[in-house]
Design an enzyme around this catalytic site. Structure first.
Site, PDB file in Angstrom:
ATOM      1  N   SER A 140       0.978  56.686  54.811  1.00  0.00           N
ATOM      2  CA  SER A 140      -0.238  57.505  54.643  1.00  0.00           C
ATOM      3  C   SER A 140      -0.007  58.952  55.037  1.00  0.00           C
ATOM      4  CB  SER A 140      -1.375  56.954  55.513  1.00  0.00           C
ATOM      5  OG  SER A 140      -2.512  57.791  55.413  1.00  0.00           O
ATOM      6  N   TYR A 155      -4.503  54.084  63.479  1.00  0.00           N
ATOM      7  CA  TYR A 155      -4.148  54.023  62.047  1.00  0.00           C
ATOM      8  C   TYR A 155      -2.976  54.960  61.752  1.00  0.00           C
ATOM      9  CZ  TYR A 155      -4.724  54.203  56.951  1.00  0.00           C
ATOM     10  OH  TYR A 155      -4.509  54.152  55.585  1.00  0.00           O
TER      11      TYR A 155
HETATM   12  P1  NDP Z   1      -8.353  47.973  50.079  1.00  0.00           P
HETATM   13  O1  NDP Z   1      -9.210  47.711  51.260  1.00  0.00           O
HETATM   14  O2  NDP Z   1      -8.970  48.070  48.728  1.00  0.00           O
HETATM   15  O3  NDP Z   1      -7.185  46.879  50.019  1.00  0.00           O
HETATM   16  C1  NDP Z   1      -6.541  46.403  51.176  1.00  0.00           C
HETATM   17  C2  NDP Z   1      -6.318  44.913  51.020  1.00  0.00           C
HETATM   18  O4  NDP Z   1      -5.517  44.437  52.111  1.00  0.00           O
HETATM   19  C3  NDP Z   1      -7.614  44.110  51.025  1.00  0.00           C
HETATM   20  O5  NDP Z   1      -7.603  43.176  49.966  1.00  0.00           O
HETATM   21  C4  NDP Z   1      -7.559  43.405  52.389  1.00  0.00           C
HETATM   22  O6  NDP Z   1      -8.233  42.165  52.399  1.00  0.00           O
HETATM   23  C5  NDP Z   1      -6.063  43.194  52.524  1.00  0.00           C
HETATM   24  N1  NDP Z   1      -5.677  42.884  53.892  1.00  0.00           N
HETATM   25  C6  NDP Z   1      -6.154  43.418  55.051  1.00  0.00           C
HETATM   26  N2  NDP Z   1      -5.559  42.842  56.106  1.00  0.00           N
HETATM   27  C7  NDP Z   1      -4.681  41.923  55.607  1.00  0.00           C
HETATM   28  C8  NDP Z   1      -3.787  40.994  56.205  1.00  0.00           C
HETATM   29  N3  NDP Z   1      -3.678  40.886  57.539  1.00  0.00           N
HETATM   30  N4  NDP Z   1      -3.050  40.191  55.407  1.00  0.00           N
HETATM   31  C9  NDP Z   1      -3.160  40.277  54.060  1.00  0.00           C
HETATM   32  N5  NDP Z   1      -3.996  41.135  53.432  1.00  0.00           N
HETATM   33  C10 NDP Z   1      -4.748  41.949  54.203  1.00  0.00           C
HETATM   34  O7  NDP Z   1      -7.553  49.313  50.418  1.00  0.00           O
HETATM   35  P2  NDP Z   1      -6.627  50.325  49.585  1.00  0.00           P
HETATM   36  O8  NDP Z   1      -6.231  49.759  48.294  1.00  0.00           O
HETATM   37  O9  NDP Z   1      -7.261  51.638  49.682  1.00  0.00           O
HETATM   38  O10 NDP Z   1      -5.386  50.383  50.584  1.00  0.00           O
HETATM   39  C11 NDP Z   1      -4.129  49.787  50.334  1.00  0.00           C
HETATM   40  C12 NDP Z   1      -3.136  50.369  51.340  1.00  0.00           C
HETATM   41  O11 NDP Z   1      -3.032  51.779  51.145  1.00  0.00           O
HETATM   42  C13 NDP Z   1      -3.530  50.177  52.804  1.00  0.00           C
HETATM   43  O12 NDP Z   1      -2.376  49.903  53.552  1.00  0.00           O
HETATM   44  C14 NDP Z   1      -4.094  51.528  53.198  1.00  0.00           C
HETATM   45  O13 NDP Z   1      -3.973  51.771  54.572  1.00  0.00           O
HETATM   46  C15 NDP Z   1      -3.197  52.443  52.377  1.00  0.00           C
HETATM   47  N6  NDP Z   1      -3.746  53.777  52.160  1.00  0.00           N
HETATM   48  C16 NDP Z   1      -4.937  53.942  51.516  1.00  0.00           C
HETATM   49  C17 NDP Z   1      -5.439  55.202  51.313  1.00  0.00           C
HETATM   50  C18 NDP Z   1      -6.744  55.452  50.633  1.00  0.00           C
HETATM   51  O14 NDP Z   1      -7.199  56.626  50.664  1.00  0.00           O
HETATM   52  N7  NDP Z   1      -7.366  54.474  50.006  1.00  0.00           N
HETATM   53  C19 NDP Z   1      -4.708  56.400  51.799  1.00  0.00           C
HETATM   54  C20 NDP Z   1      -3.455  56.109  52.434  1.00  0.00           C
HETATM   55  C21 NDP Z   1      -3.005  54.841  52.600  1.00  0.00           C
HETATM   56  P3  NDP Z   1      -9.795  42.121  52.876  1.00  0.00           P
HETATM   57  O15 NDP Z   1     -10.534  42.961  51.877  1.00  0.00           O
HETATM   58  O16 NDP Z   1     -10.112  40.667  52.833  1.00  0.00           O
HETATM   59  O17 NDP Z   1      -9.814  42.721  54.248  1.00  0.00           O
END
Ligand code: NDP
Length: 249
Positions: A140, A155
């Site tokens: 990130s 984070y």
């Molecule tokens: P979303 O919340 O749409 O997707 C994240 C997914 O990860 C969800 O389906 C969530 O499930 C799942 N998840 C959470 N914890 C676990 C776990 N322990 N095991 C398996 N799955 C898990 O987020 P984004 O698509 O935005 O984010 C994807 C990645 O990108 C993340 O790592 C985020 O930190 C990173 N990111 C995002 C940014 C943004 O601006 N969107 C910027 C920079 C980085 P559930 O919904 O059930 O919790």
């Protein structure tokens, strides 16, 4: 078809508007078999079905190493090997320093940093056996500029850890022809922020983005496709910024 006969695991890929699912679509469109890992098995299976009948959805909590090994075992049983790992699972928590509890700290670190380590340990043996592999982890901009829009210090620390883990793994695994890279997204329009990304907040953010818009999940998916394909076969240990120019080194 850049990824014919390849198998990819993408964690946290069931979220309908998320980066993981967009990446699953991009990889599948290049002939890759995709295993969608997520906490909720039914959501993972539905997401896989959306992409095509040859893909699978598997329950996995990346915080738990035994769960990761079991879920990767299911993929091996179905597809025989794993070529690509995308460490995408993660959660965002907005707490300020003095509000971070031990529990919250562990939750945030374990969901992304420890999860990336667990998944690498579960998949690398298959890659070593085939002398080929590509790992991409989602870091990130929060690790680069001292915090995210809605991400607290824990984070940022988790994502900074991912950037460092990426470089160390890249150095160690290069001898096995396994490339390890990360992407540092800027603000991407997904559901991770819940209802906190109001119109006013969007405007405030966009003012600081030279390309004049938030990122889309597909912006990250395209970068991920580059990093897992032969187009980047001399690239390892890279933290690739995909942020509309908001942060430049
Ligand atoms: P979303 O919340 O749409 O997707 C994240 C997914 O990860 C969800 O389906 C969530 O499930 C799942 N998840 C959470 N914890 C676990 C776990 N322990 N095991 C398996 N799955 C898990 O987020 P984004 O698509 O935005 O984010 C994807 C990645 O990108 C993340 O790592 C985020 O930190 C990173 N990111 C995002 C940014 C943004 O601006 N969107 C910027 C920079 C980085 P559930 O919904 O059930 O919790």
């Amino acid at each position: 078809m850049m990824l014919n006969d390849k198998t990819a695991i993408i964690t946290g890929a069931a979220s309908p508007r998320g980066i993981g699912k967009a990446t699953a679509r991009r990889l599948a469109a290049q002939g890759c078999r995709v295993a969608i890992f997520d906490l909720d098995e039914e959501a993972a299976m539905n997401a896989a079905r959306d992409i095509g009948s040859e893909h699978i959805g598997v329950a996995c909590d990346v915080r738990d190493p035994a769960f990761c090994r079991k879920a990767v075992g299911d993929v091996m049983a179905r597809f025989g090997h794993v070529d690509i790992l995308v460490n995408n699972a993660g959660i965002s928590q907005p707490d300020r320093l003095m509000d971070i509890t031990q529990e919250n700290f562990d939750l945030v670190i374990d969901s992304s940093l420890r999860g990336s380590l667990n998944m690498a340990q579960a998949t690398v043996p298959s890659m070593i056996e085939r002398r080929s592999g590509a790992i991409v982890s989602i870091g990130s901009i929060a690790a680069q500029i001292g915090g995210g829009i809605f991400g607290g210090p824990h984070y940022s620390a988790a994502k900074g850890g991912i950037h460092s883990l990426t470089k160390s793994m890249a150095r160690e695994l290069a001898q096995h022809n396994i490339r390890v890279n990360a992407i540092a997204p800027g603000t991407i329009d997904t559901d991770i922020f819940g209802d906190k990304l109001t119109e006013d907040k969007r405007r405030d953010i966009v003012v600081n983005i030279p390309l004049g818009r938030l990122g889309t999940a597909d912006d990250i998916a395209k970068a991920c496709l580059f990093l897992v394909s032969d187009l980047s076969d001399y690239v390892t240990g890279l933290i690739l910024d995909v942020n509309g120019g908001r942060f430049m080194h």
